[in-house]
Motif scaffolding. Structure first.
Motif, PDB file in Angstrom:
ATOM      1  N   PRO A  19       0.796  -1.238   0.000  1.00  0.00           N
ATOM      2  CA  PRO A  19       0.000   0.000   0.000  1.00  0.00           C
ATOM      3  C   PRO A  19       0.824   1.280   0.000  1.00  0.00           C
ATOM      4  CG  PRO A  19      -0.032  -1.014   2.167  1.00  0.00           C
ATOM      5  CD  PRO A  19       0.704  -1.962   1.282  1.00  0.00           C
ATOM      6  N   PHE A  20       2.133   1.216   0.364  1.00  0.00           N
ATOM      7  CA  PHE A  20       2.921   2.439   0.492  1.00  0.00           C
ATOM      8  C   PHE A  20       4.214   2.314  -0.309  1.00  0.00           C
ATOM      9  CE2 PHE A  20       0.620   1.935   4.583  1.00  0.00           C
ATOM     10  CZ  PHE A  20      -0.279   2.966   4.404  1.00  0.00           C
ATOM     11  N   SER A  80       0.308  13.513   4.876  1.00  0.00           N
ATOM     12  CA  SER A  80       0.105  14.504   3.816  1.00  0.00           C
ATOM     13  C   SER A  80       1.451  14.980   3.259  1.00  0.00           C
ATOM     14  CB  SER A  80      -0.693  15.697   4.339  1.00  0.00           C
ATOM     15  OG  SER A  80      -0.859  16.664   3.330  1.00  0.00           O
ATOM     16  N   THR A  99       2.777  13.028   0.160  1.00  0.00           N
ATOM     17  CA  THR A  99       2.010  11.783   0.037  1.00  0.00           C
ATOM     18  C   THR A  99       0.827  12.007  -0.892  1.00  0.00           C
ATOM     19  OG1 THR A  99       2.638  11.161   2.291  1.00  0.00           O
ATOM     20  CG2 THR A  99       0.781  10.001   1.304  1.00  0.00           C
ATOM     21  N   GLU A 100       0.689  11.120  -1.887  1.00  0.00           N
ATOM     22  CA  GLU A 100      -0.396  11.227  -2.857  1.00  0.00           C
ATOM     23  C   GLU A 100      -0.984   9.846  -3.125  1.00  0.00           C
ATOM     24  OE1 GLU A 100       0.847  14.757  -5.837  1.00  0.00           O
ATOM     25  OE2 GLU A 100       2.256  13.081  -5.781  1.00  0.00           O
ATOM     26  N   ASP A 101      -2.237   9.829  -3.516  1.00  0.00           N
ATOM     27  CA  ASP A 101      -2.898   8.582  -3.887  1.00  0.00           C
ATOM     28  C   ASP A 101      -2.507   8.183  -5.311  1.00  0.00           C
ATOM     29  OD1 ASP A 101      -4.285   8.318  -1.476  1.00  0.00           O
ATOM     30  OD2 ASP A 101      -5.879   9.652  -2.171  1.00  0.00           O
ATOM     31  N   VAL A 102      -2.385   6.883  -5.531  1.00  0.00           N
ATOM     32  CA  VAL A 102      -2.110   6.343  -6.861  1.00  0.00           C
ATOM     33  C   VAL A 102      -3.419   5.876  -7.479  1.00  0.00           C
ATOM     34  CG1 VAL A 102      -0.780   4.664  -8.187  1.00  0.00           C
ATOM     35  CG2 VAL A 102       0.173   5.623  -6.084  1.00  0.00           C
ATOM     36  N   PRO A 104      -6.054   3.724  -8.976  1.00  0.00           N
ATOM     37  CA  PRO A 104      -6.149   2.252  -8.922  1.00  0.00           C
ATOM     38  C   PRO A 104      -6.418   1.593 -10.270  1.00  0.00           C
ATOM     39  CG  PRO A 104      -8.176   3.242  -8.118  1.00  0.00           C
ATOM     40  CD  PRO A 104      -7.234   4.385  -8.404  1.00  0.00           C
ATOM     41  N   ARG A 111      -5.566   0.022  -3.777  1.00  0.00           N
ATOM     42  CA  ARG A 111      -5.456   1.401  -3.306  1.00  0.00           C
ATOM     43  C   ARG A 111      -4.087   1.580  -2.652  1.00  0.00           C
ATOM     44  NH1 ARG A 111     -10.092   4.186  -3.637  1.00  0.00           N
ATOM     45  NH2 ARG A 111     -12.015   3.018  -4.004  1.00  0.00           N
ATOM     46  N   CYS A 112      -3.246   2.364  -3.299  1.00  0.00           N
ATOM     47  CA  CYS A 112      -1.870   2.570  -2.826  1.00  0.00           C
ATOM     48  C   CYS A 112      -1.576   4.065  -2.735  1.00  0.00           C
ATOM     49  CB  CYS A 112      -0.871   1.888  -3.756  1.00  0.00           C
ATOM     50  SG  CYS A 112      -1.133   0.115  -3.968  1.00  0.00           S
ATOM     51  N   LYS A 113      -0.580   4.373  -1.952  1.00  0.00           N
ATOM     52  CA  LYS A 113      -0.098   5.743  -1.802  1.00  0.00           C
ATOM     53  C   LYS A 113       1.382   5.785  -2.163  1.00  0.00           C
ATOM     54  CE  LYS A 113      -3.342   7.167   1.844  1.00  0.00           C
ATOM     55  NZ  LYS A 113      -3.979   8.257   1.070  1.00  0.00           N
TER      56      LYS A 113
END
Length: 442
Positions: A19-20, A80, A99-102, A104, A111-113
């Motif tokens: 996830p990260f 953030s 930090t940002e969302d990727v 999907p 759901r990864c960041k």
């Protein structure tokens, strides 16, 4: 090791994901020279992406610099963004982790960041000429630490390629169209204060004997574009207009240099009437430069600026010289119109915002002053409610919020160059239906 999750997507499909992620965008010469460890063990990396532990928001990771393996920085990943100041034997560095969302879509629905390490300050030369800049340190009350510090002490053209951070007094040369990170080597200043405790100065690289610009800040409070007037040396030398842009974004600051200005003047009087126009900027008399910036007839836009727009001492006022008569414009950031009369007729001086530019124009007075434009938006909503529900162990309403008569008004007028926003709510109700609720708790 990197943290992974195993999810059941369907009865016959399992999804294994991390996830990260951590991506390093430090730029040269640090690019590719940074590694991460967790609890003394190296984290898996492939294609420039490092897989982070599942508890990276709660536990520190060790950041290592391959050029100086003795220096290790303990970094806790932010939900953030955060900034970090790292002092090593090869220089002092200021970074920001965002930090940002990727999306999907390309991850089979996972759901990864992604956490990206970037330089805190990035400098870009948008002009067609090479630019030199240096910095000076300021005290907490904002004044320069010393007048001597305002002058560069050594040529950093060679040192800037050897040193990975810019020392006070070093001159750094930025080629036309070049962008690079800027790390300030200053003792006793953390990453959160580095941009507010230093001031940058710049000049075209080809004019070694020329005048440096005034100092300007590159922190979030200086966001926007400022127009700088840089006089050359010698009596009657030409004037140069430059723009400095400051764009903050979640802990990072982008600084750009370019020729031109967002403030322009135009003489739109045509025909046989001999009408001369010039823009006069305060303070040029002491700099041995031309006092007036001529604006020739024909409507061609002429850029103008100020010696120290960041200091606020001069303000944003100018003087318009029409056929030898001086008329004051207190602040060109505000729209205004006024009539002037001379021996050859009546004329209109106007200041208006057109797109990203502010135009100060001289034109023939047609006998009336236009009212300008007005924009008004009125939004009304009689009632709005939202209910927060609990599904397990039993369906239950946790809280209900109700808003009555919601009204939002927006008014913009070009005549006074002002915007007004009004927001009204007539009644707010918050209700909790849980059995254990007590009225005095709300």
């Amino acid at each position: 090791a990197g943290g992974t999750t195993l999810e059941i997507v369907s009865p016959f499909l399992l999804r294994l994901a991390c996830p990260f992620w951590f991506v390093e965008r430090a730029g040269p010469p640090l690019g590719g020279a940074i590694r991460l460890r967790s609890k003394g063990s190296s984290l898996p990396m492939d294609g420039g992406i490092t897989l982070l532990p599942a508890n990276c928001f709660d536990s520190d990771c060790e950041v290592e610099l391959l050029m100086d393996q003795q220096s290790t920085y303990r970094l806790r990943m932010p939900p953030s963004f955060c900034t970090a100041s790292w002092r090593t034997s090869v220089g002092n560095f200021s970074f920001c982790v965002q930090t940002e969302d990727v999306a999907p879509v390309g991850l089979l629905g996972a759901r990864c960041k992604v956490l990206t390490l970037r330089p805190k300050v990035m400098v870009t030369n948008l002009s067609s000429d090479d630019v030199e800049f240096h910095f000076t340190r300021v005290e907490k009350h904002g004044s320069l630490l010393s007048r001597v510090a305002a002058l560069p002490r050594r040529d950093g053209a060679a040192a800037s390629t050897e040193r990975l951070s810019l020392g006070e007094g070093d001159i750094f040369r930025l080629a036309a169209g070049q962008s690079r990170d800027c790390h300030f080597d200053v003792e006793g200043i953390g990453s959160n204060d580095i941009t507010s405790m230093v001031r940058l100065w710049f000049r075209p690289a080809g004019d070694v004997a020329g005048t440096w610009s005034g100092p300007f800040s590159c922190d979030e409070g200086a966001a926007g574009t400022s127009s700088w007037l840089r006089p050359g040396t010698g009596q009657g030398s030409s004037l140069e207009v430059w723009s400095v842009g400051i764009v903050p974004s979640r802990g990072t600051v982008a600084v750009s240099f370019g020729r031109g200005s967002n403030f322009v003047a135009a003489n739109r009087v045509s025909g046989a009437m001999p009408v001369t126009m010039a823009i006069r900027i305060a303070g040029l008399e002491d700099r041995q430069a031309s006092v007036d910036i001529p604006v020739l007839a024909g409507g061609q836009e002429v850029p103008f600026g100020w010696l120290s727009p960041a200091s606020g001492k001069q303000g944003f006022g100018v003087e318009v010289v029409i056929n030898g008569t001086v008329y004051a414009v207190p602040d060109v950031r505000h729209s205004m119109r006024f009539s002037v009369k001379c021996s050859v007729g009546s004329f209109l001086v106007s200041v208006a915002r057109i797109g990203e530019k502010t135009l100060l124009a001289l034109e023939k007075d047609r006998g009336h002053i236009a009212r300008g434009s007005t924009l008004q938006v009125d939004f009304k909503l009689s009632q709005f409610g939202i209910s927060l529900m609990q599904e397990k162990p039993e369906p239950n309403e946790l809280i209900f919020v109700s808003l009555d008569v919601i009204r939002l008004q927006y008014h913009q007028s070009s005549v006074v160059d002002a915007e007004q926003i009004r927001f009204f709510i007539s009644d707010v109700q918050v209700a909790c239906q849980l059995p254990s609720r007590k009225d005095e708790d709300l």
